[in-house]
Write a protein that holds these residues in place. Structure first.
Motif, mmCIF file in Angstrom:
data_model
loop_
_atom_site.group_PDB
_atom_site.id
_atom_site.type_symbol
_atom_site.label_atom_id
_atom_site.label_comp_id
_atom_site.label_asym_id
_atom_site.label_seq_id
_atom_site.Cartn_x
_atom_site.Cartn_y
_atom_site.Cartn_z
ATOM 1 N N ALA A 36 0.806 -1.218 0.000
ATOM 2 C CA ALA A 36 0.000 0.000 0.000
ATOM 3 C C ALA A 36 0.839 1.268 0.000
ATOM 4 N N ASP A 37 2.157 1.151 0.090
ATOM 5 C CA ASP A 37 3.005 2.350 0.060
ATOM 6 C C ASP A 37 4.375 2.000 -0.489
ATOM 7 N N GLY A 38 5.113 3.022 -0.951
ATOM 8 C CA GLY A 38 6.384 2.810 -1.604
ATOM 9 C C GLY A 38 7.460 2.262 -0.691
ATOM 10 N N GLU A 39 7.461 2.681 0.567
ATOM 11 C CA GLU A 39 8.495 2.235 1.504
ATOM 12 C C GLU A 39 8.407 0.732 1.730
ATOM 13 N N ASP A 40 7.182 0.247 1.964
ATOM 14 C CA ASP A 40 6.986 -1.190 2.149
ATOM 15 C C ASP A 40 7.331 -1.954 0.874
ATOM 16 N N ALA A 41 6.968 -1.382 -0.280
ATOM 17 C CA ALA A 41 7.250 -2.046 -1.553
ATOM 18 C C ALA A 41 8.752 -2.211 -1.768
ATOM 19 N N TRP A 42 9.523 -1.182 -1.455
ATOM 20 C CA TRP A 42 10.964 -1.262 -1.625
ATOM 21 C C TRP A 42 11.560 -2.312 -0.695
ATOM 22 N N GLU A 43 11.072 -2.390 0.522
ATOM 23 C CA GLU A 43 11.552 -3.407 1.464
ATOM 24 C C GLU A 43 11.214 -4.815 0.969
ATOM 25 N N GLN A 44 9.999 -4.967 0.402
ATOM 26 C CA GLN A 44 9.589 -6.267 -0.142
ATOM 27 C C GLN A 44 10.525 -6.693 -1.273
ATOM 28 N N HIS A 45 10.835 -5.754 -2.166
ATOM 29 C CA HIS A 45 11.690 -6.099 -3.316
ATOM 30 C C HIS A 45 13.113 -6.416 -2.871
ATOM 31 N N GLN A 46 13.600 -5.738 -1.842
ATOM 32 C CA GLN A 46 14.946 -6.029 -1.338
ATOM 33 C C GLN A 46 15.018 -7.427 -0.731
ATOM 34 N N ARG A 47 13.928 -7.854 -0.093
ATOM 35 C CA ARG A 47 13.911 -9.190 0.520
ATOM 36 C C ARG A 47 13.848 -10.284 -0.532
ATOM 37 N N ALA A 48 12.985 -10.119 -1.526
ATOM 38 C CA ALA A 48 12.803 -11.137 -2.573
ATOM 39 C C ALA A 48 12.430 -10.418 -3.869
ATOM 40 N N PRO A 49 13.404 -10.174 -4.743
ATOM 41 C CA PRO A 49 13.162 -9.389 -5.962
ATOM 42 C C PRO A 49 12.040 -9.962 -6.828
ATOM 43 N N PHE A 50 11.296 -9.065 -7.459
ATOM 44 C CA PHE A 50 10.167 -9.427 -8.315
ATOM 45 C C PHE A 50 10.554 -9.292 -9.781
ATOM 46 N N GLY A 64 5.658 7.068 -5.572
ATOM 47 C CA GLY A 64 5.989 6.138 -6.640
ATOM 48 C C GLY A 64 7.181 6.546 -7.465
ATOM 49 N N HIS A 65 7.389 7.857 -7.610
ATOM 50 C CA HIS A 65 8.538 8.320 -8.391
ATOM 51 C C HIS A 65 9.847 7.890 -7.721
ATOM 52 N N LYS A 66 9.945 8.101 -6.411
ATOM 53 C CA LYS A 66 11.153 7.696 -5.696
ATOM 54 C C LYS A 66 11.319 6.184 -5.711
ATOM 55 N N LEU A 67 10.203 5.465 -5.593
ATOM 56 C CA LEU A 67 10.274 4.005 -5.654
ATOM 57 C C LEU A 67 10.839 3.557 -7.000
ATOM 58 N N CYS A 68 10.386 4.186 -8.083
ATOM 59 C CA CYS A 68 10.896 3.839 -9.418
ATOM 60 C C CYS A 68 12.400 4.064 -9.503
ATOM 61 N N VAL A 69 12.863 5.194 -8.961
ATOM 62 C CA VAL A 69 14.298 5.492 -8.991
ATOM 63 C C VAL A 69 15.078 4.404 -8.253
ATOM 64 N N GLU A 70 14.579 3.982 -7.093
ATOM 65 C CA GLU A 70 15.261 2.935 -6.321
ATOM 66 C C GLU A 70 15.269 1.613 -7.078
ATOM 67 N N LEU A 71 14.125 1.262 -7.676
ATOM 68 C CA LEU A 71 14.024 -0.004 -8.401
ATOM 69 C C LEU A 71 14.931 -0.023 -9.620
ATOM 70 N N LEU A 72 14.994 1.100 -10.326
ATOM 71 C CA LEU A 72 15.815 1.171 -11.539
ATOM 72 C C LEU A 72 17.300 1.112 -11.219
ATOM 73 N N GLY A 73 17.659 1.475 -9.999
ATOM 74 C CA GLY A 73 19.059 1.403 -9.590
ATOM 75 C C GLY A 73 19.408 0.121 -8.869
ATOM 76 N N ALA A 74 18.420 -0.767 -8.689
ATOM 77 C CA ALA A 74 18.667 -2.004 -7.941
ATOM 78 C C ALA A 74 19.505 -2.977 -8.758
#
Length: 585
Positions: A36-50, A64-74
């Motif tokens: 339901a929020d970007g912070e939790d989503a980023w933590e989820q992806h760090q634990r088990a990438p999607f 969502g913009h910051k989440l995208c930046v984090e995901l694109l740099g992962a």
């Protein structure tokens, strides 16, 4: 029907949206997790990438913009899709430039989107080469943009060999936590890669078994203003070695070079690579490539630009004087500037004496600026008088203010800042020539509406701005990457984060100098506020000290206008500009 399960993360603070999208994705074979929020989503992806992340933009905790930046740099980069009700062209352009794969707007058919995402994942899987991380590829086989990669200080290496399997194995051996390496299977795919991301080194075989040789591909990349360091695998005949040297190939190695030795050579080159090439949008490069109205700078100027990166006490004055003496126009320019204002008995005809009187860095900046102005004159003459005066005055003010701000605020080279100020707007000339009356209307609007910013109007109209084009032109002129990087980044919101420390100092200087020129151009509260914001960062200086520095910048601009024979603002105008541009903060 679909046996292989893929994972998807659905991020949206609206439960009904999540539920509908999860159902649609599950139907096409995805295992879904909700957030339901970007912070939790980023933590989820760090634990088990999607494999796929679908995110809204407006959300609590982390947007969502910051989440995208984090995901694109992962290191394990998913396919990133933005699903939003926000419709804003500039925002879309920013997301696309960062490498977001899909942008879709609500309301939407969720089943259609789910099928589209499944197709992307399947096609990526079938095209995936050896690259284990974010650079592997998008739905067209093109590696995704690494616009957010510089933050991780990774090197990017590309491979194109005759045997694809060998390229994939070699890419796997080269890749590590500091180097992202990808293998491409054709010259077309390689060009797609380099149109979307920065690359530090290209390892390419000369005999590829197709219509083009490796050397021809490198030469074509150079023509497209893409110039990574190149290692060429080839037979070592004299003709090939000479051609490779002429187009700037770093190393020519035998085709049968031992793999361990080849990998060690690649790592040595990357270790010695202290600069990252700027990523310039393809449209900007193509505009400049096809634009012949601004002639190339003389080879002398390119050589002089290299001196700017040297410590001032290491610049060889005798060699510098000899270089300038070989160019009659540069000799005339330097003697004219040196003797300006001197009596008949003080004037000199010796270039070495002129260099000693001016100082090495000041000599370089003066000769380069005169050559740059001369290169621009042909295009400037095609512009109407009002716009020509606007451009010339603006360039000189930015250069003058930049040199003073660099010296006083950032304690970096005023001469380098001066050159940056002169060239950072040169892309305006290319865009004016290419887009004609459409561009004229943009310039007119900037002159009349205080809140309008030139680069923003350019982005909205053409999807690129003048700094992109200026950087492409500097690349075409073979000027140092330190200049190119700073110019291309100075209108990017997070441009400073992606630059080395020294380049970031010049970036701050040029941004402030441009705000200074904007404020001089029009007395408007918004422009004055922007300048005040830049000045207020320098808390070690009082308001009166900042005002005195701005006054020095104005006087420097006045002097330059006289040197270049541009219209000079009178004393009353200068006084008024200074008072309204440096309000207390």
């Amino acid at each position: 029907m679909m046996t292989e399960k893929r994972t998807a993360l659905v991020v949206d603070d609206e439960l009904p949206v999540r539920a509908l999208l999860v159902r649609a994705l599950t139907d096409v074979g995805f295992q879904c997790i909700e957030s339901a929020d970007g912070e939790d989503a980023w933590e989820q992806h760090q634990r088990a990438p999607f494999d796929v992340v679908v995110t809204d933009l407006k959300m609590p905790k982390m947007n969502g913009h910051k989440l995208c930046v984090e995901l694109l740099g992962a290191s394990t980069r998913p396919i990133v899709t933005v699903l939003t009700a926000v419709r804003h062209e500039r925002l879309n352009q920013d997301l696309q430039q960062r490498g977001v794969d899909l942008i879709r707007h609500k309301p939407i058919n969720f089943r259609t989107l789910a099928r589209e995402l499944r197709g992307l994942v399947d096609e990526q899987s079938s095209r995936r080469t050896s690259l284990p991380d974010a650079d592997s590829g998008d739905s067209s086989g093109k590696p995704r943009s690494s616009a957010s990669k510089p933050r991780q200080a990774k090197h990017n290496v590309g491979l194109l060999l005759h045997q694809t399997q060998m390229a994939e194995e070699l890419a796997a051996d080269i890749s590590d936590e500091s180097t992202a390496c990808f293998a491409t299977s054709s010259s077309e795919q390689l060009c797609h890669v380099l149109d979307r991301q920065r690359i530090d080194l290209l390892l390419i075989e000369n005999n590829l078994g197709g219509f083009m040789t490796g050397l021809e591909i490198v030469e074509r990349l150079n023509q497209q203003l893409i110039r990574p360091k190149v290692v060429l695998l080839s037979d070592l005949d004299d003709k090939t070695v000479q051609q490779a040297d002429e187009i700037g190939v770093e190393i020519v190695a035998p085709v049968n070079t031992d793999r361990t030795e080849l990998i060690a050579e690649v790592r040595r080159i990357l270790r010695d690579t202290t600069e990252q090439d700027a990523f310039i949008p393809p449209l900007a490069r193509h505009l400049v490539k096809d634009f012949g109205a601004i002639p190339p700078l003389p080879q002398l100027v390119v050589k002089l630009a290299g001196y700017l990166a040297m410590p001032i006490n290491e610049i060889p004055l005798n060699e510098l004087a000899d270089d300038i003496s070989t160019d009659s126009q540069a000799t005339t320019d330097l003697l004219h500037i040196t003797n300006c204002g001197r009596s008949m008995f003080e004037q000199t005809t010796s270039i070495l004496q002129a260099v000693n009187l001016q100082g090495a860095q000041n000599t370089i900046s003066q000769v380069m600026s005169m050559a740059t102005m001369r290169a621009q004159s042909k295009v400037l003459n095609q512009w109407n008088e009002a716009h020509r005066q606007w451009y010339q005055k603006r360039s000189v003010i930015v250069a003058a203010a930049g040199s003073v701000f660099a010296d006083k605020f950032e304690h970096c080279s005023p001469d380098t800042a001066y050159i940056l100020g002169l060239v950072q707007d040169v892309g305006c000339l290319v865009m004016a020539n290419k887009f004609g009356s459409r561009y004229d209307r943009i310039v007119k609007r900037v002159q009349e509406v205080g809140r309008c910013q030139l680069h923003q109007l350019e982005l909205e109209s053409f999807s690129i701005h003048h700094a992109h084009v200026s950087a492409a032109l500097l690349q075409k002129w073979n000027l140092p990457q330190s200049l190119v990087r700073t110019v291309v980044a100075h209108h990017d919101v997070d441009g400073e984060d992606h630059l080395p420390k020294s380049d970031a100092s010049y970036l701050r200087v040029i941004r402030m100098a441009e705000a200074f020129a904007n404020s001089m151009e029009m007395p408007h509260p918004y422009r004055n506020f922007q300048l005040s914001q830049f000045l207020s960062r320098y808390t070690d200086f009082s308001h009166d000290e900042r005002m005195a520095i701005c006054g020095e910048a104005l006087q420097r601009a006045r002097h330059l206008c006289e040197v270049f024979e541009f219209p000079v603002p009178d004393e009353l105008e200068l006084e008024d500009i200074l008072q309204r541009s440096t309000v207390p903060t």
